[in-house]
Write a protein that holds these residues in place. Structure first.
Motif, mmCIF file in Angstrom:
data_model
loop_
_atom_site.group_PDB
_atom_site.id
_atom_site.type_symbol
_atom_site.label_atom_id
_atom_site.label_comp_id
_atom_site.label_asym_id
_atom_site.label_seq_id
_atom_site.Cartn_x
_atom_site.Cartn_y
_atom_site.Cartn_z
ATOM 1 N N GLU A 184 41.242 -4.113 37.397
ATOM 2 C CA GLU A 184 41.489 -2.745 37.844
ATOM 3 C C GLU A 184 42.866 -2.620 38.510
ATOM 4 N N VAL A 185 43.266 -3.672 39.222
ATOM 5 C CA VAL A 185 44.618 -3.685 39.805
ATOM 6 C C VAL A 185 45.659 -3.659 38.696
ATOM 7 N N SER A 186 45.433 -4.432 37.633
ATOM 8 C CA SER A 186 46.410 -4.528 36.540
ATOM 9 C C SER A 186 46.614 -3.198 35.828
ATOM 10 N N ILE A 187 45.581 -2.324 35.831
ATOM 11 C CA ILE A 187 45.713 -1.008 35.201
ATOM 12 C C ILE A 187 45.985 0.072 36.238
ATOM 13 N N LEU A 188 46.364 -0.376 37.452
ATOM 14 C CA LEU A 188 46.811 0.507 38.539
ATOM 15 C C LEU A 188 45.734 1.484 38.998
ATOM 16 N N TRP B 257 47.820 -13.538 49.975
ATOM 17 C CA TRP B 257 48.102 -12.634 48.867
ATOM 18 C C TRP B 257 48.108 -11.195 49.366
ATOM 19 N N ASN B 258 48.935 -10.363 48.751
ATOM 20 C CA ASN B 258 48.834 -8.924 48.928
ATOM 21 C C ASN B 258 48.871 -8.288 47.540
ATOM 22 N N VAL B 259 48.673 -6.986 47.475
ATOM 23 C CA VAL B 259 48.565 -6.328 46.177
ATOM 24 C C VAL B 259 49.847 -6.480 45.364
ATOM 25 N N ILE C 35 51.406 -10.885 38.602
ATOM 26 C CA ILE C 35 50.689 -11.994 37.971
ATOM 27 C C ILE C 35 49.527 -11.496 37.117
ATOM 28 N N VAL C 36 48.750 -10.548 37.647
ATOM 29 C CA VAL C 36 47.563 -10.102 36.899
ATOM 30 C C VAL C 36 47.955 -9.329 35.642
ATOM 31 N N LYS C 37 49.088 -8.642 35.668
ATOM 32 C CA LYS C 37 49.531 -7.944 34.461
ATOM 33 C C LYS C 37 49.807 -8.938 33.346
ATOM 34 N N LEU C 38 50.506 -10.029 33.677
ATOM 35 C CA LEU C 38 50.787 -11.074 32.695
ATOM 36 C C LEU C 38 49.497 -11.750 32.234
#
Length: 226
Positions: free
Chosen positions: A130-134, A170-172, A178-181
């Protein structure tokens, strides 16, 4: 329940609750159900292929309901996360098997404890997607753990940290790149595997009597020679 083309009936006998000398439940961890009952049920009916993805599905249902639909806040999450996950497990069990709520409430607690790390690893991966898709609500939820100190009702509280095994925080922002890759690579792997599966299926269609075209032609040639 239907199992291997047969019907299995489990009697929901709640007289087997563990009671002390005053007839009060002894072990409330598993809704006062005899642990051996749950061990037997787990070994005989729960460790099979059809339940392979049970805890991934549990995590997915939990994230969809409480993060994506209800936008759970950090305080409610920290207070209720264990009971909400156990409830999600129990609801799945009752849908799959029967509606003996008393037994499956205890059994949900039993298998949750045995699969604690797996459940939270799945939840973490789903949240990182969900973070990777903002997804802004999930991003805001995770930002809370970078605040160090929050003030509520005049009281100062230290927030938990998200850390690596080596203690790196870690922070957002550090997660995002990293999570996008990571999820882009996962998508490429899935696409490539599907392409490989399609090719293998087409190759299997070319087989003749279980032999590849080359093997089949070689067999014919050998027969002609001899």
């Amino acid at each position: 329940m239907l199992k291997d083309e047969s019907i299995f009936v489990k009697l929901c006998d709640m007289t087997k609750k563990l009671l002390d000398e005053n007839n009060q439940p002894l072990d409330r961890r598993f809704n006062s159900i005899d642990e051996q009952e749950m061990i037997d049920f787990n070994q005989e009916h729960f460790k099979n292929k059809e339940n392979k993805n049970f805890f991934y599905i549990t995590a997915k249902l939990f994230v969809e309901k409480y993060f994506l639909e209800k936008n759970i806040n950090n305080l409610e999450y920290e207070k209720k996360v264990f009971s909400l996950i156990q409830l999600t497990i129990m609801e799945q069990l009752m849908d799959r098997f029967d509606h003996c709520e008393e037994f499956f409430k205890g059994f949900a607690g039993y298998i949750f404890r045995r699969n604690f790390i797996s459940v939270f690893e799945y939840i973490a991966e789903l949240l990182l997607y969900e973070v990777s898709i903002l997804n802004t609500s999930v991003i805001d939820f995770l930002k809370y753990y970078s605040l160090n100190i929050v003030v509520m009702n005049g009281q100062r509280y230290i927030t938990p940290n998200i850390e690596t095994n080596g203690g790196l925080r870690w922070n957002v922002s550090s997660m995002l790149s990293i999570v996008k890759l990571y999820f882009k690579a996962q998508g490429t792997i899935k696409h490539t595997q599907k392409h490989i599966n399609d090719i293998e299926f087409k190759l299997m269609q070319l087989h003749i009597n279980g032999l590849t075209p080359i093997e089949f032609n070689k067999k014919i040639i050998n027969k002609k020679i001899y």
